[in-house]
Design a protein around this motif. Sequence first.
Motif, PDB file in Angstrom:
ATOM      1  N   GLY A 123       0.692  -1.130  -0.096  1.00  0.00           N
ATOM      2  CA  GLY A 123       0.030   0.001   0.076  1.00  0.00           C
ATOM      3  C   GLY A 123       0.736   1.255  -0.034  1.00  0.00           C
ATOM      4  N   ARG A 124       1.933   1.293   0.764  1.00  0.00           N
ATOM      5  CA  ARG A 124       2.605   2.480   1.136  1.00  0.00           C
ATOM      6  C   ARG A 124       4.139   2.069   1.030  1.00  0.00           C
ATOM      7  NH1 ARG A 124      -1.280   4.390  -0.474  1.00  0.00           N
ATOM      8  NH2 ARG A 124      -2.596   5.968   0.483  1.00  0.00           N
ATOM      9  N   ILE A 125       4.944   2.826   0.641  1.00  0.00           N
ATOM     10  CA  ILE A 125       6.422   2.665   0.551  1.00  0.00           C
ATOM     11  C   ILE A 125       7.114   3.941   0.972  1.00  0.00           C
ATOM     12  CG2 ILE A 125       8.567   2.016  -0.798  1.00  0.00           C
ATOM     13  CD1 ILE A 125       6.815   0.372  -2.625  1.00  0.00           C
ATOM     14  N   ILE A 126       8.042   3.730   1.965  1.00  0.00           N
ATOM     15  CA  ILE A 126       9.054   4.678   2.183  1.00  0.00           C
ATOM     16  C   ILE A 126      10.289   4.427   1.560  1.00  0.00           C
ATOM     17  CG2 ILE A 126      10.533   6.214   3.843  1.00  0.00           C
ATOM     18  CD1 ILE A 126       7.512   6.517   4.477  1.00  0.00           C
ATOM     19  N   ASN A 127      10.685   5.041   0.757  1.00  0.00           N
ATOM     20  CA  ASN A 127      12.133   4.937  -0.057  1.00  0.00           C
ATOM     21  C   ASN A 127      13.074   5.884   0.736  1.00  0.00           C
ATOM     22  OD1 ASN A 127      13.171   3.500  -2.521  1.00  0.00           O
ATOM     23  ND2 ASN A 127      14.160   5.542  -2.492  1.00  0.00           N
ATOM     24  N   VAL A 128      14.127   5.248   1.146  1.00  0.00           N
ATOM     25  CA  VAL A 128      15.047   6.080   2.064  1.00  0.00           C
ATOM     26  C   VAL A 128      16.336   6.404   1.606  1.00  0.00           C
ATOM     27  CG1 VAL A 128      16.257   5.650   4.352  1.00  0.00           C
ATOM     28  CG2 VAL A 128      14.078   4.515   4.009  1.00  0.00           C
ATOM     29  N   GLY A 129      16.772   7.507   1.626  1.00  0.00           N
ATOM     30  CA  GLY A 129      17.970   8.117   0.849  1.00  0.00           C
ATOM     31  C   GLY A 129      19.333   7.421   1.862  1.00  0.00           C
ATOM     32  N   SER A 130      20.475   7.304   1.296  1.00  0.00           N
ATOM     33  CA  SER A 130      21.629   6.945   1.881  1.00  0.00           C
ATOM     34  C   SER A 130      22.690   7.878   1.552  1.00  0.00           C
ATOM     35  CB  SER A 130      21.975   5.346   1.478  1.00  0.00           C
ATOM     36  OG  SER A 130      21.943   5.234  -0.052  1.00  0.00           O
ATOM     37  N   ASP A 131      23.305   8.043   0.315  1.00  0.00           N
ATOM     38  CA  ASP A 131      24.100   9.148   0.072  1.00  0.00           C
ATOM     39  C   ASP A 131      23.431  10.457  -0.431  1.00  0.00           C
ATOM     40  OD1 ASP A 131      23.622   8.307  -2.624  1.00  0.00           O
ATOM     41  OD2 ASP A 131      25.607   7.604  -2.689  1.00  0.00           O
ATOM     42  N   TYR A 132      24.233  11.448  -0.952  1.00  0.00           N
ATOM     43  CA  TYR A 132      23.475  12.618  -1.740  1.00  0.00           C
ATOM     44  C   TYR A 132      22.621  12.296  -2.740  1.00  0.00           C
ATOM     45  CZ  TYR A 132      23.052  17.530  -3.220  1.00  0.00           C
ATOM     46  OH  TYR A 132      22.438  18.565  -3.783  1.00  0.00           O
ATOM     47  N   ASP A 133      23.494  11.273  -3.706  1.00  0.00           N
ATOM     48  CA  ASP A 133      22.376  11.281  -5.022  1.00  0.00           C
ATOM     49  C   ASP A 133      21.197  10.424  -4.535  1.00  0.00           C
ATOM     50  OD1 ASP A 133      24.168  12.550  -6.499  1.00  0.00           O
ATOM     51  OD2 ASP A 133      25.652  10.969  -6.936  1.00  0.00           O
ATOM     52  N   ALA A 134      21.378   9.363  -3.701  1.00  0.00           N
ATOM     53  CA  ALA A 134      20.162   8.714  -3.446  1.00  0.00           C
ATOM     54  C   ALA A 134      19.186   9.354  -3.133  1.00  0.00           C
ATOM     55  CB  ALA A 134      20.602   7.366  -2.575  1.00  0.00           C
ATOM     56  N   CYS A 135      19.559  10.267  -2.194  1.00  0.00           N
ATOM     57  CA  CYS A 135      18.401  11.199  -1.611  1.00  0.00           C
ATOM     58  C   CYS A 135      17.825  12.059  -2.587  1.00  0.00           C
ATOM     59  CB  CYS A 135      19.000  12.240  -0.510  1.00  0.00           C
ATOM     60  SG  CYS A 135      19.509  11.556   0.944  1.00  0.00           S
ATOM     61  N   LYS A 136      18.492  12.329  -3.673  1.00  0.00           N
ATOM     62  CA  LYS A 136      17.702  12.951  -4.774  1.00  0.00           C
ATOM     63  C   LYS A 136      16.866  12.150  -5.722  1.00  0.00           C
ATOM     64  CE  LYS A 136      21.722  15.298  -6.077  1.00  0.00           C
ATOM     65  NZ  LYS A 136      22.776  15.974  -6.757  1.00  0.00           N
ATOM     66  N   SER A 137      17.472  10.852  -5.896  1.00  0.00           N
ATOM     67  CA  SER A 137      16.769   9.789  -6.697  1.00  0.00           C
ATOM     68  C   SER A 137      15.481   9.415  -5.810  1.00  0.00           C
ATOM     69  CB  SER A 137      17.602   8.603  -6.906  1.00  0.00           C
ATOM     70  OG  SER A 137      18.981   8.864  -7.309  1.00  0.00           O
ATOM     71  N   ILE A 167       4.625   6.433  -3.006  1.00  0.00           N
ATOM     72  CA  ILE A 167       6.012   6.232  -2.552  1.00  0.00           C
ATOM     73  C   ILE A 167       6.219   7.670  -1.791  1.00  0.00           C
ATOM     74  CG2 ILE A 167       8.371   6.155  -3.085  1.00  0.00           C
ATOM     75  CD1 ILE A 167       7.735   4.466  -5.081  1.00  0.00           C
ATOM     76  N   TYR A 168       6.827   7.342  -0.595  1.00  0.00           N
ATOM     77  CA  TYR A 168       7.394   8.704   0.316  1.00  0.00           C
ATOM     78  C   TYR A 168       8.815   8.770   0.170  1.00  0.00           C
ATOM     79  CZ  TYR A 168       2.499  10.195   0.991  1.00  0.00           C
ATOM     80  OH  TYR A 168       0.989  10.521   0.787  1.00  0.00           O
ATOM     81  N   GLY A 169       9.320   9.891   0.556  1.00  0.00           N
ATOM     82  CA  GLY A 169      10.712   9.773   0.515  1.00  0.00           C
ATOM     83  C   GLY A 169      11.329   9.868   2.270  1.00  0.00           C
ATOM     84  N   ALA A 170      12.617   9.435   2.401  1.00  0.00           N
ATOM     85  CA  ALA A 170      13.411  10.025   3.644  1.00  0.00           C
ATOM     86  C   ALA A 170      14.562  10.268   2.990  1.00  0.00           C
ATOM     87  CB  ALA A 170      13.554   8.771   4.533  1.00  0.00           C
ATOM     88  N   VAL A 171      14.822  11.645   3.593  1.00  0.00           N
ATOM     89  CA  VAL A 171      16.364  12.146   3.143  1.00  0.00           C
ATOM     90  C   VAL A 171      16.984  12.277   4.343  1.00  0.00           C
ATOM     91  CG1 VAL A 171      15.489  13.340   1.111  1.00  0.00           C
ATOM     92  CG2 VAL A 171      15.314  14.615   3.282  1.00  0.00           C
ATOM     93  N   GLY A 172      18.120  11.963   4.355  1.00  0.00           N
ATOM     94  CA  GLY A 172      19.332  11.902   5.105  1.00  0.00           C
ATOM     95  C   GLY A 172      20.525  11.196   4.749  1.00  0.00           C
ATOM     96  N   ILE A 173      21.916  11.464   5.605  1.00  0.00           N
ATOM     97  CA  ILE A 173      22.918  10.702   4.947  1.00  0.00           C
ATOM     98  C   ILE A 173      23.311   9.609   5.961  1.00  0.00           C
ATOM     99  CG2 ILE A 173      25.397  11.212   4.148  1.00  0.00           C
ATOM    100  CD1 ILE A 173      23.294  12.633   2.542  1.00  0.00           C
ATOM    101  N   HIS A 174      23.526   8.586   5.364  1.00  0.00           N
ATOM    102  CA  HIS A 174      23.862   7.137   5.999  1.00  0.00           C
ATOM    103  C   HIS A 174      25.429   7.355   6.566  1.00  0.00           C
ATOM    104  CE1 HIS A 174      25.135   2.967   6.322  1.00  0.00           C
ATOM    105  NE2 HIS A 174      24.117   2.508   5.999  1.00  0.00           N
ATOM    106  N   PRO A 175      25.570   6.894   7.785  1.00  0.00           N
ATOM    107  CA  PRO A 175      26.951   7.079   8.404  1.00  0.00           C
ATOM    108  C   PRO A 175      27.950   6.919   7.636  1.00  0.00           C
ATOM    109  CG  PRO A 175      25.491   5.236   9.443  1.00  0.00           C
ATOM    110  CD  PRO A 175      24.794   6.034   8.567  1.00  0.00           C
ATOM    111  N   SER A 176      27.884   5.673   6.851  1.00  0.00           N
ATOM    112  CA  SER A 176      28.886   5.065   5.917  1.00  0.00           C
ATOM    113  C   SER A 176      29.135   6.162   4.730  1.00  0.00           C
ATOM    114  CB  SER A 176      28.630   3.840   5.082  1.00  0.00           C
ATOM    115  OG  SER A 176      28.642   2.800   6.459  1.00  0.00           O
TER     116      SER A 176
END
Length: 258
Positions: free
Chosen positions: A31-45, A56-65
């Motif tokens: 029904g619903r998906i949160i797509n989660v950012g990891s690096d900067y490019d992934a946040c934009k995608s 689909i909803y987004g989470a934006v943030g930078i992964h520790p790695s």
Amino acid sequence: MIFESHAHYDDKQFDFDRDELLSSMQSSGIGRIINVGSDYDACKSTMDLAHQYDFIYGAVGIHPSDIQDLNEEVYKWLKETASDPKTAAIGEIGLDYYWEKDSEVQSRQRFWFSRQMELAREVSLPVIIHSREAAEDTLKLMKGIHADQIPGVVHCYSYSPELAEEYVKMGYYIGIGGVVTFKNAKKLKETVKRIPLERILLETDCPYLSPEPNRGKRNSSLNLPYVAEEIAVLRGISQQEVIDAAYENALQLFTKVK
Ligand code: NI
């Protein structure tokens, strides 16, 4: 319907069939998906996907790695993007001492974890926390900044049942994925039995961590019924009860999701 609380459909492993796969999600019960950012490019995608698909909803943030991507300019971008109607969370953020052994880099991870937690507080969004082999420092940092005032989920939970209860006391949700179906996942199975059903979220972390019987293959949200089934067996309830509770829990946490 299933609420997928943690996916990475921006990953290149989905390049050859992304649109076909995502278009099939709703008719397959996701029904619903949160797509989660990891690096900067992934946040934009991630935000591109969130704008392309209603569910689909987004989470934006930078992964520790990936904190080498972080600077004041990127931080400012995260803050601006947080106000997008399709941004549901700040994440994934946290500490990863499994992939990073250098103590100076670990200290930079703590700095940016803390900054991104403060960002979530400022923009009133929940957090998605990644913590691997950093149990003590994660809890210490979170207590130090009064993280009990910031709603969130500890995703792909991998620590002890006792520590999970500690996070639950702080108001946190616990993200459960494919690992719970693995025979040797004794701690996680015990955790699932012990924490309240009201605190469980379903997640894949796809393309990684496929549950049994698809272990080792590319993961997708379509495998979530296997995860729900294992949780149901462990708790002695029906698979549907798990799916419904986890959906309701996700709506409680991700308040921007409609
Ligand atoms: Ni992830």
